[in-house]
Design an enzyme around this catalytic site. Structure first.
Site, PDB file in Angstrom:
ATOM      1  N   LYS A   1       0.868  -1.183   0.000  1.00  0.00           N
ATOM      2  CA  LYS A   1       0.000   0.000   0.000  1.00  0.00           C
ATOM      3  C   LYS A   1       0.900   1.226   0.000  1.00  0.00           C
ATOM      4  CE  LYS A   1      -3.694   2.566   0.965  1.00  0.00           C
ATOM      5  NZ  LYS A   1      -4.627   2.742  -0.157  1.00  0.00           N
TER       6      LYS A   1
ATOM      7  N   CYS B   1      -0.957  11.067  -7.380  1.00  0.00           N
ATOM      8  CA  CYS B   1      -1.172  11.515  -6.012  1.00  0.00           C
ATOM      9  C   CYS B   1      -1.215  13.040  -6.093  1.00  0.00           C
ATOM     10  CB  CYS B   1       0.023  10.975  -5.217  1.00  0.00           C
ATOM     11  SG  CYS B   1       0.307  11.705  -3.638  1.00  0.00           S
TER      12      CYS B   1
HETATM   13  C1  LIG Z   1      -9.146   0.076  -2.720  1.00  0.00           C
HETATM   14  C2  LIG Z   1      -7.995   0.458  -3.597  1.00  0.00           C
HETATM   15  C3  LIG Z   1      -6.899   1.101  -3.065  1.00  0.00           C
HETATM   16  C4  LIG Z   1      -5.835   1.468  -3.862  1.00  0.00           C
HETATM   17  N1  LIG Z   1      -4.755   2.075  -3.305  1.00  0.00           N
HETATM   18  C5  LIG Z   1      -3.684   2.371  -4.081  1.00  0.00           C
HETATM   19  C6  LIG Z   1      -2.502   2.920  -3.523  1.00  0.00           C
HETATM   20  O1  LIG Z   1      -2.410   3.124  -2.327  1.00  0.00           O
HETATM   21  N2  LIG Z   1      -1.472   3.210  -4.354  1.00  0.00           N
HETATM   22  C7  LIG Z   1      -1.525   2.976  -5.697  1.00  0.00           C
HETATM   23  O2  LIG Z   1      -0.561   3.245  -6.404  1.00  0.00           O
HETATM   24  N3  LIG Z   1      -2.630   2.438  -6.258  1.00  0.00           N
HETATM   25  C8  LIG Z   1      -3.692   2.130  -5.478  1.00  0.00           C
HETATM   26  N4  LIG Z   1      -4.804   1.561  -6.054  1.00  0.00           N
HETATM   27  C9  LIG Z   1      -4.809   1.318  -7.491  1.00  0.00           C
HETATM   28  C10 LIG Z   1      -4.399  -0.125  -7.821  1.00  0.00           C
HETATM   29  O3  LIG Z   1      -3.099  -0.394  -7.379  1.00  0.00           O
HETATM   30  C11 LIG Z   1      -4.481  -0.378  -9.327  1.00  0.00           C
HETATM   31  O4  LIG Z   1      -3.577   0.476 -10.002  1.00  0.00           O
HETATM   32  C12 LIG Z   1      -5.868  -0.110  -9.874  1.00  0.00           C
HETATM   33  O5  LIG Z   1      -6.851  -0.467  -8.942  1.00  0.00           O
HETATM   34  C13 LIG Z   1      -6.124  -0.851 -11.179  1.00  0.00           C
HETATM   35  O6  LIG Z   1      -5.957  -2.229 -11.025  1.00  0.00           O
HETATM   36  P1  LIG Z   1      -7.157  -3.252 -10.685  1.00  0.00           P
HETATM   37  O7  LIG Z   1      -8.230  -2.975 -11.701  1.00  0.00           O
HETATM   38  O8  LIG Z   1      -6.562  -4.599 -10.815  1.00  0.00           O
HETATM   39  O9  LIG Z   1      -7.619  -2.936  -9.324  1.00  0.00           O
HETATM   40  C14 LIG Z   1      -5.875   1.192  -5.251  1.00  0.00           C
HETATM   41  C15 LIG Z   1      -6.985   0.547  -5.779  1.00  0.00           C
HETATM   42  C16 LIG Z   1      -8.035   0.173  -4.993  1.00  0.00           C
HETATM   43  C17 LIG Z   1      -9.198  -0.528  -5.614  1.00  0.00           C
END
Ligand SMILES: Cc1cc2nc3c(=O)[nH]c(=O)nc-3n(C[C@H](O)[C@H](O)[C@H](O)COP(=O)(O)O)c2cc1C
Ligand SMILES: Cc1cc2nc3c(=O)[nH]c(=O)nc-3n(C[C@H](O)[C@H](O)[C@H](O)COP(=O)(O)OP(=O)(O)OC[C@H]3O[C@@H](n4cnc5c(N)ncnc54)[C@H](O)[C@@H]3O)c2cc1C
Ligand SMILES: Cc1cc2nc3c(=O)[nH]c(=O)nc-3n(C[C@H](O)[C@H](O)[C@H](O)COP(=O)(O)OP(=O)(O)OC[C@H]3O[C@@H](n4cnc5c(N)ncnc54)[C@H](O)[C@@H]3O)c2cc1C
Ligand SMILES: Cc1cc2nc3c(=O)[nH]c(=O)nc-3n(C[C@H](O)[C@H](O)[C@H](O)COP(=O)(O)O)c2cc1C
Ligand code: FES
Ligand code: FES
Lengths: 291, 317, 317, 291
Positions: free
Chosen positions: C46, C134
């Site tokens: 995270k 960010c």
């Molecule tokens: C609940 C949640 C929290 C996330 N927190 C972060 C984070 O702290 N840092 C980050 O770079 N991406 C964060 N993401 C983005 C994911 O790492 C990823 O890039 C994005 O969700 C797309 O991939 P996915 O469709 O497989 O979830 C978060 C996504 C979700 C759903």
């Protein structure tokens, strides 16, 4: 355009295995009554929580315009991806949304004439119904069913009843003549003197039926299977290049202007490995070049 | 109490706020088999350009989770045939027509608008939707809507060609860093309204062949999957209008609407009208069904005028 | 024949290409109940910032068609507690850790990297993922990843703080007009790899209350719904690398991966590794399941080295 | 962290109406054996074609660790949105994926003590099982069940068997005392001398139980219901502000640190109209202000 019905909760009343396929029957009043051989239905898949938004197209295998349940429609489904897997897992009393009949049916000869009907795999599904319609008009219906292997043939038993003659081919020789339908078609044309060929199946087969028909002075009416997003003519995804009476080639919708086309009007040269290029001489191809 | 569903597109008032989306309803007769197209607030036509276009090779579509990718390539008859055939036919059906136009250059946009204005059936036209999410020949094929200046130029030229009381609505692409700045330049250039959003650029790979699933490689992503992006775009631009960062003009929301509830999301975020696109492929009656569901929902919440719900969520954060 | 699954992140080689996605796997012990986290190519933590953060109010999530919207607000313990607690714990679990970091200013990014480098458990770190999606305090809260210069500055400062052989991977946002130009400036500034994509900005309206569903109004859209956008981003940047428009560095694909087939889409489009995010909420074993499915698929197609599939679709258009 | 099982194809073996709810039984070996009252399961919804990616959380109503089918888990489900509608429409032999047991159970008193158990709507589902566990330890279990209306009460009949006393309230007076549980709770505390209150139900009810407990010198253990994306502690969506032993408030995960919390540790002041604001004094709230 021809009338079409939407049955929002078409009830499945029977589902059974037929070789590699599932033969399913839905109650679909309004569709059953007006459908003709060669037309298809577009079926919603996945139920209310579905991530699969697009309907799946299936040739109508047969219709029973009335009866205990009201009009019913029979389909023959090959479980392939998410949607067909869902459909073939349905149980009696499950429902889904069906739109149809869609597309143009096989045109029937104006006069009695010998015909050959060629089906590849589940492509034979609409042919028995077509054979009956032809015979009603005094036409002979000679059936040729081909598939990769025996389990992927559909309706060989029905064929014996519906056809004036029946030939079966399989690529691996597990049933009938070993080879594709092209292995038996010339002989069928010679023996029957067929002047019209109807075909439904994979693109390669349709092309080959068209060529063999031409070589025997017959017209081929082929039902194509293009990926369709809507099935009702509004999305323009299902196009293929077809030459019109004016000699010009246009990208036409196989759901609305088809799925049945005269084989010699299809620009087979444009198809390659699952893709179809717009022929350079097609109407509007020029404008695509600049942007 | 009866619900007043009428909504305004600036110079023109529509009886209700639900429309088809360009390219998702063809030009009328196909959907007329399922419902009377004059029941819709407006019928939005497939984008038409100057010349007939064959569109791209196939496959042109790939299904995606809760959506689809398409690359039709703006197949169409060209503006002359459109004015001679499609538009009179829509007029006969009683449709209020929002004509979607495009060009590969800003001059082509203007030519298409000029031709349209001269059409005998122009009186059924309730507005022109300017599809600037279309590749700009002069700009290495980057779409007009990615650049505030190109967008403004197109809008200004189209504006000039059309009567003052014809709404000119710019249709924006979500594939930009700052949609508010594009909206600003369109409105400044004379757009009397904004449609948001067009599709998102996407790619699907066919994992059997390990090739791109679409002939054209890239395509436009649409359907419920993108709804939160559409609601966000409407939200951001409506918020900017409320903050006075650009003049307030009607917004038409589009993207992933399948139910009246979905439409209400866009409306509460600031859309004065809503288009139904990809959902029509799932249910050919979707546009009128959405209208009925939206009307029932809004009435059920005690509103008597549809316009009172437009943007209401901004007052409730 | 056995399949060689190893893949390279530049200076570091991983035994296989599947990872968790930042923010979708917490920091190890939760998923360790479902599978051994050392089975993954890497474990992505995270995003951690300098100070402890409470994150935002709730609701923080809304389900959307084939996806979800979230606005966690980078809740976390801060880098000091992370180095004292989370990292050593991950090391104990045998994980190869890709540490995701962020800052509200470019200096904060650098401070976090510097602190990390000094951590006693730094030897389990196989790279640093720089989450530039960010908000940038200096730039009215616009995210760093929306601007090539801000992105480059962050990457350069982080790069300086870390040993030469530590991969520095910039994680890009899809919410930009031209993702290739952002990728270019990150690589130029010293990024040894790129992760694509972070979430798409979205809004959901609660149609019961007619308020935004999320406390924070906007949130990030993730899940299968966005997969075509992720594949497109990877495709575009990989294509630009092949055209020599930017140096070739490894791309980590992320966005909507739920199955091995989905992962293969990103790989064939050009990703040397793949992260599994939202799908983990659907199936806590998703990361290892995807790894197994991907390996079976690739082997089934007759490949003997995973790296031979990377970008293969570019040669087959 | 405590052990947890994933049953990928948990079979539904019984489903029946219970007032406004559906009471369902799944075969879920591995979950049934280790679960304790107050824990929950996370259930996948919609099947293979589902657009609903997130699991739904349900309190465990009861478990049967072994038996004809292997361990089974019972849930009480209120059909509300897409996922619960799908779940309550399942038929015998349908399957879905279930993960559990999750979260921390209700802590049982170290010594025998009179307890009051308060359930709102389907919130009573875990209480009968809890009552049995309490009685095993020699505790008295006094039940108070409240709901908006009679059909939304769950388990009144079971309550009579499981509880040392039972009080029922409905907002509309269709069953028991008219009003909320707050209408009867003070009397129950006075009559029973309860030193612990357990509660499961809507936030407003949990707050009120906490306050009334405090007024009677009792500790409240409440099971909260926050929207959860993962249920297993990895997403950080389900947080609520809770004050720790050190007096500091943190945003903690209700799926992992909860769903059961000591009521007096929850920062009720932060909740308003379905939202929860991060208290200004919470750990890390400061850092949120700059970005
Ligand atoms: C609940 C949640 C929290 C996330 N927190 C972060 C984070 O702290 N840092 C980050 O770079 N991406 C964060 N993401 C983005 C994911 O790492 C990823 O890039 C994005 O969700 C797309 O991939 P996915 O469709 O497989 O979830 C978060 C996504 C979700 C759903
Ligand atoms: C006019 C017509 C008649 C057809 N008749 C039959 C029939 O009688 N029996 C039968 O089993 N199949 C028939 N098909 C093919 C059938 O539509 C596809 O097999 C089915 O859509 C695949 O869906 P899926 O969910 O299994 O696959 P998926 O891969 O999940 O499908 C994804 C998307 O691609 C489309 N698609 C994929 N393959 C095809 C295809 N071969 N043809 C058209 N669209 C496709 C789907 O409609 C869907 O939109 C017919 C197709 C057409 C166009
Ligand atoms: C620990 C816990 C125990 C629960 N026990 C029960 C129970 O025993 N019986 C019962 O009927 N319900 C219970 N719930 C509530 C139940 O999880 C929701 O009603 C359900 O998730 C709603 O899903 P849906 O598909 O009907 O609604 P949708 O509106 O489609 O849900 C959309 C999303 O929001 C989430 N969500 C919506 N409402 C709630 C809610 N009230 N709580 C948590 N998440 C929500 C869903 O999980 C989903 O991710 C419990 C919730 C939690 C957190
Ligand atoms: C098959 C298809 C064709 C489209 N053609 C056009 C078009 O010609 N002009 C246009 O402005 N938008 C076009 N769009 C975009 C839609 O009008 C709409 O903006 C987008 O699909 C999002 O809405 P939806 O999710 O409701 O489909 C097309 C979309 C689809 C799916
Ligand atoms: S499938 Fe949509 S036009 Fe043919
Ligand atoms: S629901 Fe994901 S952390 Fe609690």
């Amino acid at each position: 355009m021809s009338p079409v019905a939407q049955v929002r909760a078409a009830e499945l009343i029977a589902t059974r295995r037929a070789g590699a396929y599932h033969h399913v029957t839905f109650v679909a009043p309004g569709i059953a009554e007006s459908a003709r051989p060669g037309q298809f239905v577009a079926v919603a898949v996945g139920g209310p929580t579905s991530a699969n938004l697009l309907r799946r197209a299936f040739s109508i295998h047969k219709v029973t315009p009335s009866g205990t349940y009201g009009g019913t429609v029979d389909l023959v489904i090959s479980a392939k991806g998410a949607g067909t897997q869902w459909l073939t897992a349905l149980r009696a009393h499950d429902t889904t949304d069906i739109v149809g009949p869609l597309g143009r049916p096989f045109p029937l000869p104006a006069e009695a004439a010998p015909c050959v009907l060629v089906g590849g795999g589940y492509g034979s599904a609409p042919l028995f119904w077509l054979a009956a319609a032809l015979k009603e008009r005094g036409c002979q219906a000679h059936l040729v069913l081909g598939a990769a292997t025996e389990s992927r043939l559909f309706g060989v038993v029905d064929a014996r009843r519906a056809g004036d003659s029946v030939h079966v081919t399989t690529d691996d020789g597990t049933a009938g003549t070993k080879g594709t339908v092209a292995a038996v078609l010339p002989a069928v044309f010679r023996e029957t003197g067929a002047v019209v060929a109807y075909a439904c199946g994979p693109m390669g087969m349709l092309r080959s039926v068209t060529e063999i028909s031409a070589a025997h002075g017959a017209v081929a009416q082929v039902a194509v299977e293009e990926a369709m997003a809507c099935g009702v003519g509004v999305c323009m995804t299902c196009v293929i290049p077809v030459t019109g009476n004016d000699g010009l080639t246009r990208m036409v919708r196989s759901c609305a202007e088809g799925p049945v086309f005269r084989g010699d009007r299809i620009r087979w040269d444009a198809f390659d490995g699952g893709r179809c290029t717009v022929p350079e001489d097609a109407v509007g191809a020029q404008a695509m070049r600049s942007h | 109490m009866a619900l007043d569903l009428s909504t305004s597109l600036g110079p023109v008032t529509l009886p209700n706020p639900v429309m088809t989306a360009s390219g998702c309803a063809a030009n009328g007769k196909e959907l007329a088999r399922f419902f009377d197209v004059d029941r819709l607030g407006a019928f939005v036509t497939k984008t038409v350009m100057a010349q007939p276009r064959s569109g791209r090779g196939t496959p042109r579509m790939a299904e995606t989770p809760s959506g689809m990718l398409n690359s039709i390539g703006l197949q169409g008859p060209g503006i002359a045939a459109f004015c001679a055939g499609d538009l009179p036919m829509l007029k006969d059906l009683g449709a209020r027509v929002l004509v979607s136009i495009a060009g590969g250059t800003s001059t082509e946009f203007a030519d298409v608008a000029a031709h349209l204005r001269e059409s005998a059936a122009f009186d059924c036209v309730v507005g022109v939707e300017v599809n600037i999410s279309c590749p700009n020949v002069a700009n290495r094929g980057q779409v007009f809507a990615c650049d505030p200046l190109s967008s403004a130029k197109v809008v200004a030229l189209v504006r000039e060609q059309l009567p003052r009381d014809t709404p000119v609505i710019a249709k924006l692409s979500p594939d930009v860093t700052d949609i508010v700045s594009i909206a600003q330049s369109c409105v400044k250039a004379g757009a009397t309204g904004l449609t948001m959003i067009n599709t998102l650029l996407g790619v699907v790979i066919d994992t059997e062949t390990l090739r791109p699933a679409l002939y054209a490689v890239t395509g436009g992503l649409s359907g419920p999957a993108i709804r939160p992006v559409a609601v966000r775009a409407v939200w951001q631009v409506a918020a900017a209008m409320r903050e006075g960062r650009l003049p307030t003009v009607p917004i038409i929301g589009v993207g992933g609407v399948r139910t009246g509830r979905d439409a209400l999301e866009l409306v509460a975020a600031g859309a004065a009208a809503v288009q139904v696109g990809t959902a029509t492929f799932n249910d050919p009656t979707a546009p009128v069904r959405v209208l009925e569901e939206l009307a029932a929902l809004v009435a059920g919440k005690g509103f008597t005028r549809f316009t009172d719900v437009v943007g209401v969520a901004h007052d409730r954060t």
